[in-house]
Enzyme design. Structure first.
Site, PDB file in Angstrom:
ATOM      1  N   SER A  37       1.420   7.433 -12.242  1.00  0.00           N
ATOM      2  CA  SER A  37       2.426   6.639 -11.517  1.00  0.00           C
ATOM      3  C   SER A  37       1.803   5.349 -10.976  1.00  0.00           C
ATOM      4  O   SER A  37       2.443   4.298 -10.954  1.00  0.00           O
ATOM      5  CB  SER A  37       3.056   7.458 -10.385  1.00  0.00           C
ATOM      6  OG  SER A  37       2.125   7.715  -9.356  1.00  0.00           O
ATOM      7  N   LYS A  38       0.537   5.406 -10.590  1.00  0.00           N
ATOM      8  CA  LYS A  38      -0.127   4.177 -10.115  1.00  0.00           C
ATOM      9  C   LYS A  38      -0.367   3.229 -11.292  1.00  0.00           C
ATOM     10  O   LYS A  38      -0.203   2.018 -11.162  1.00  0.00           O
ATOM     11  CB  LYS A  38      -1.459   4.507  -9.421  1.00  0.00           C
ATOM     12  CG  LYS A  38      -1.341   5.190  -8.074  1.00  0.00           C
ATOM     13  CD  LYS A  38      -0.611   4.371  -7.011  1.00  0.00           C
ATOM     14  CE  LYS A  38      -1.384   3.182  -6.511  1.00  0.00           C
ATOM     15  NZ  LYS A  38      -0.718   2.524  -5.357  1.00  0.00           N
ATOM     16  N   GLU A  91       2.825   7.570  -2.545  1.00  0.00           N
ATOM     17  CA  GLU A  91       2.425   8.974  -2.451  1.00  0.00           C
ATOM     18  C   GLU A  91       1.029   8.987  -3.048  1.00  0.00           C
ATOM     19  O   GLU A  91       0.812   8.456  -4.145  1.00  0.00           O
ATOM     20  CB  GLU A  91       3.378   9.860  -3.264  1.00  0.00           C
ATOM     21  CG  GLU A  91       4.737  10.049  -2.626  1.00  0.00           C
ATOM     22  CD  GLU A  91       4.684  10.860  -1.327  1.00  0.00           C
ATOM     23  OE1 GLU A  91       3.711  11.597  -1.113  1.00  0.00           O
ATOM     24  OE2 GLU A  91       5.630  10.740  -0.522  1.00  0.00           O
ATOM     25  N   GLY A 144      -6.617  19.104 -15.257  1.00  0.00           N
ATOM     26  CA  GLY A 144      -6.776  17.662 -15.556  1.00  0.00           C
ATOM     27  C   GLY A 144      -7.798  16.968 -14.674  1.00  0.00           C
ATOM     28  O   GLY A 144      -7.791  15.741 -14.560  1.00  0.00           O
ATOM     29  N   HIS A 145      -8.682  17.732 -14.034  1.00  0.00           N
ATOM     30  CA  HIS A 145      -9.622  17.140 -13.079  1.00  0.00           C
ATOM     31  C   HIS A 145     -10.613  16.206 -13.786  1.00  0.00           C
ATOM     32  O   HIS A 145     -11.346  16.627 -14.674  1.00  0.00           O
ATOM     33  CB  HIS A 145     -10.401  18.273 -12.388  1.00  0.00           C
ATOM     34  CG  HIS A 145     -10.903  17.901 -11.042  1.00  0.00           C
ATOM     35  ND1 HIS A 145     -11.440  18.816 -10.174  1.00  0.00           N
ATOM     36  CD2 HIS A 145     -10.953  16.713 -10.397  1.00  0.00           C
ATOM     37  CE1 HIS A 145     -11.786  18.209  -9.061  1.00  0.00           C
ATOM     38  NE2 HIS A 145     -11.510  16.931  -9.171  1.00  0.00           N
ATOM     39  N   LEU A 203       0.811  -1.226   0.000  1.00  0.00           N
ATOM     40  CA  LEU A 203       0.000   0.000   0.000  1.00  0.00           C
ATOM     41  C   LEU A 203       0.837   1.265   0.000  1.00  0.00           C
ATOM     42  O   LEU A 203       0.301   2.354  -0.208  1.00  0.00           O
ATOM     43  CB  LEU A 203      -0.927   0.032   1.222  1.00  0.00           C
ATOM     44  CG  LEU A 203      -1.993  -1.059   1.286  1.00  0.00           C
ATOM     45  CD1 LEU A 203      -1.610  -2.084   2.342  1.00  0.00           C
ATOM     46  CD2 LEU A 203      -3.360  -0.495   1.580  1.00  0.00           C
ATOM     47  N   THR A 205      -5.740   2.118  -7.602  1.00  0.00           N
ATOM     48  CA  THR A 205      -6.871   3.049  -7.602  1.00  0.00           C
ATOM     49  C   THR A 205      -7.677   2.968  -8.893  1.00  0.00           C
ATOM     50  O   THR A 205      -7.144   2.585  -9.942  1.00  0.00           O
ATOM     51  CB  THR A 205      -6.312   4.487  -7.449  1.00  0.00           C
ATOM     52  OG1 THR A 205      -7.336   5.419  -7.725  1.00  0.00           O
ATOM     53  CG2 THR A 205      -5.164   4.769  -8.424  1.00  0.00           C
ATOM     54  N   ASP A 206      -8.938   3.410  -8.834  1.00  0.00           N
ATOM     55  CA  ASP A 206      -9.749   3.469 -10.067  1.00  0.00           C
ATOM     56  C   ASP A 206      -9.319   4.646 -10.952  1.00  0.00           C
ATOM     57  O   ASP A 206      -9.729   4.734 -12.105  1.00  0.00           O
ATOM     58  CB  ASP A 206     -11.245   3.552  -9.751  1.00  0.00           C
ATOM     59  CG  ASP A 206     -11.648   4.772  -8.921  1.00  0.00           C
ATOM     60  OD1 ASP A 206     -10.759   5.542  -8.487  1.00  0.00           O
ATOM     61  OD2 ASP A 206     -12.862   4.962  -8.708  1.00  0.00           O
ATOM     62  N   GLU A 207      -8.474   5.539 -10.406  1.00  0.00           N
ATOM     63  CA  GLU A 207      -8.050   6.708 -11.194  1.00  0.00           C
ATOM     64  C   GLU A 207      -7.183   6.314 -12.391  1.00  0.00           C
ATOM     65  O   GLU A 207      -6.995   7.105 -13.309  1.00  0.00           O
ATOM     66  CB  GLU A 207      -7.319   7.725 -10.305  1.00  0.00           C
ATOM     67  CG  GLU A 207      -8.235   8.284  -9.237  1.00  0.00           C
ATOM     68  CD  GLU A 207      -7.652   9.470  -8.500  1.00  0.00           C
ATOM     69  OE1 GLU A 207      -6.900  10.238  -9.111  1.00  0.00           O
ATOM     70  OE2 GLU A 207      -7.960   9.618  -7.304  1.00  0.00           O
ATOM     71  N   TYR A 211      -0.188  11.521 -10.310  1.00  0.00           N
ATOM     72  CA  TYR A 211      -0.485  10.452  -9.341  1.00  0.00           C
ATOM     73  C   TYR A 211      -1.028   9.219 -10.058  1.00  0.00           C
ATOM     74  O   TYR A 211      -0.494   8.115  -9.926  1.00  0.00           O
ATOM     75  CB  TYR A 211      -1.500  10.933  -8.290  1.00  0.00           C
ATOM     76  CG  TYR A 211      -2.150   9.793  -7.517  1.00  0.00           C
ATOM     77  CD1 TYR A 211      -1.403   8.997  -6.649  1.00  0.00           C
ATOM     78  CD2 TYR A 211      -3.517   9.490  -7.665  1.00  0.00           C
ATOM     79  CE1 TYR A 211      -1.988   7.937  -5.952  1.00  0.00           C
ATOM     80  CE2 TYR A 211      -4.106   8.445  -6.973  1.00  0.00           C
ATOM     81  CZ  TYR A 211      -3.337   7.669  -6.123  1.00  0.00           C
ATOM     82  OH  TYR A 211      -3.922   6.615  -5.442  1.00  0.00           O
ATOM     83  N   TYR A 267     -13.579  22.585  -5.879  1.00  0.00           N
ATOM     84  CA  TYR A 267     -13.025  22.768  -7.223  1.00  0.00           C
ATOM     85  C   TYR A 267     -14.136  22.915  -8.263  1.00  0.00           C
ATOM     86  O   TYR A 267     -15.088  22.114  -8.276  1.00  0.00           O
ATOM     87  CB  TYR A 267     -12.188  21.558  -7.614  1.00  0.00           C
ATOM     88  CG  TYR A 267     -10.767  21.568  -7.069  1.00  0.00           C
ATOM     89  CD1 TYR A 267      -9.960  22.679  -7.227  1.00  0.00           C
ATOM     90  CD2 TYR A 267     -10.249  20.455  -6.432  1.00  0.00           C
ATOM     91  CE1 TYR A 267      -8.656  22.679  -6.756  1.00  0.00           C
ATOM     92  CE2 TYR A 267      -8.947  20.451  -5.956  1.00  0.00           C
ATOM     93  CZ  TYR A 267      -8.161  21.570  -6.119  1.00  0.00           C
ATOM     94  OH  TYR A 267      -6.877  21.556  -5.655  1.00  0.00           O
TER      95      TYR A 267
END
Ligand code: NAD
Length: 349
Positions: free
Chosen positions: A162-163, A83, A293-294, A80, A133-135, A159, A216
């Site tokens: 990188s994941k 960052e 990039g949201h 786990l 992550t689902d991102e 982020y 945001y």
């Protein structure tokens, strides 16, 4: 079993360790670098257990990792350490490349060499579980689509890129070297002991301090919310019963717009910490320039883990958020200590 957990002093890692010590007979070895996000106080309930030990360590340190593998001799690795905050990845991507990519590569190589040298019987039992992550899937264009395990990868932020990269490495170590891996990709977690830079604790603490609640863009971004203790249970389910080489999506069936989440928290605070008559916490909401990039919408299809492993979330968003707000109100001292003078809830939104 002997379980090596990386990032066990973080939000989800500490929930996993509390689950392992309180609900299983397994032994746990926690390695964590203790960055700003790692806090050993999250483990206070179980730290005295003879089945728990901790070592402060950077997962990029291969020599120290090798030593821990050869002395602890894990049956399972639950990875786990990362960052994990998108805003920070926009400010300082280098830390994300280092820990999430190089760190995962280093851990994979140490695990592979250790696994190769195991006796056949123990070798069959070994699992490397990568928590993601689902991102990694990017965002969804229409309101009915859901992420499934075979959705293409299209990460938007440093982020999530990188994941995504670390997920690919873990899959490659399975396809190329047959290292027995499982991967999970989950939606946004919330619950107890979350560092107060993420949306939910940030909103609770800022509201209590009478600070503005920055949202945001128009706040219409949709996320699926998963209670962290449901997630910890799901992870144990996958690592003990999931099929080698497979990916499982984990979600909470709780799709909410960010603005809905913030308004729900405000309503709970109106009840639990009422302010002078007529004043509502919602008054503090302000809209700020959207994050670059949201992603607009993430939503998980968790059918596979439900059908194959029988896991379903126990908390609805309504029950989970109530517990979460109550926990923060009762643990303001913890929040003060983890902020430690270095972080003062100054993230944008
Ligand atoms: P967190 O930021 O709360 O905790 C991360 C932990 O990793 C911290 O204790 C930190 O000290 C440790 N760490 C960081 N760099 C390290 C290094 N180089 N070596 C050793 N330890 C290091 O994160 P979290 O929210 O608990 O997330 C845990 C995992 O779950 C991450 O991999 C994250 O990508 C994934 N995830 C999180 C969410 C979420 O909503 N929080 C959602 C999906 C997936």
């Amino acid at each position: 079993m002997k379980i090596l957990v990386t990032g066990g002093a973080g939000f989800i890692g500490s929930a996993v360790i509390r689950y392992l010590i309180q609900h299983t007979q397994d032994e746990v070895y926690n390695i964590d670098k203790l960055t700003y996000a790692g806090n050993l106080e999250s483990l206070i309930d179980i730290e005295q257990s003879p089945r728990y030990q901790f070592h402060k360590l950077d997962i990029c340190n291969a020599t120290a990792l090798q030593q821990i593998f050869s002395t602890f001799r894990p049956d399972i690795v639950m990875h786990l350490a990362a960052e994990s905050h998108v805003d920070r990845s926009i400010d300082t991507p280098a830390d994300f490349i280092q820990t999430n990519i190089i760190g995962t590569y280093t851990l994979l190589e140490v695990a592979r060499k250790y696994w190769l040298a195991l006796d056949t019987q123990v070798k069959q039992k070994f699992r490397f579980h990568h928590i993601s992550t689902d991102e990694v899937y990017g965002d969804l264009e229409n309101s009915t689509e859901l992420f499934i395990e075979s959705s293409p990868y299209a990460p938007s932020s440093p982020y999530s890129a990188s994941k995504a990269s670390s997920d690919h490495l873990v899959r490659a170590w399975y396809r190329t070297y047959s290292l027995p891996i499982v991967i999970t990709n989950c939606s946004n977690n919330y619950g107890l002991y979350q560092f107060p830079e993420k949306l939910i604790p940030l909103v609770i603490l800022n509201a209590l301090d009478g600070k503005s609640l920055p949202i945001y863009g128009d706040g219409k971004q949709i996320r699926d919310w998963l209670f962290v203790e449901d997630h910890a249970r799901a992870l144990y389910c996958v690592v003990t019963r999931g099929k080698i080489g497979e990916t499982y999506n984990i979600g909470g069936h709780n799709e909410k717009q960010n603005i809905e989440v913030v308004k729900t928290i405000c309503k709970i605070l109106d009840e639990l910490k009422p302010q002078p008559v007529g004043w509502k916490y919602e008054t503090l909401i302000t809209f700020v320039k959207d994050r670059p990039g949201h992603d607009l919408r993430y939503a998980i299809d968790a059918t596979k883990i439900e059908k194959e492993l029988g896991w379903t979330p126990q908390e609805t968003f309504e029950t989970g958020i109530q517990k979460t707000v109550e926990w923060y109100l009762n643990n303001l001292e913890w929040c003060r200590r983890v902020k430690d003078g270095r972080y003062q809830c100054e993230r944008l939104g």
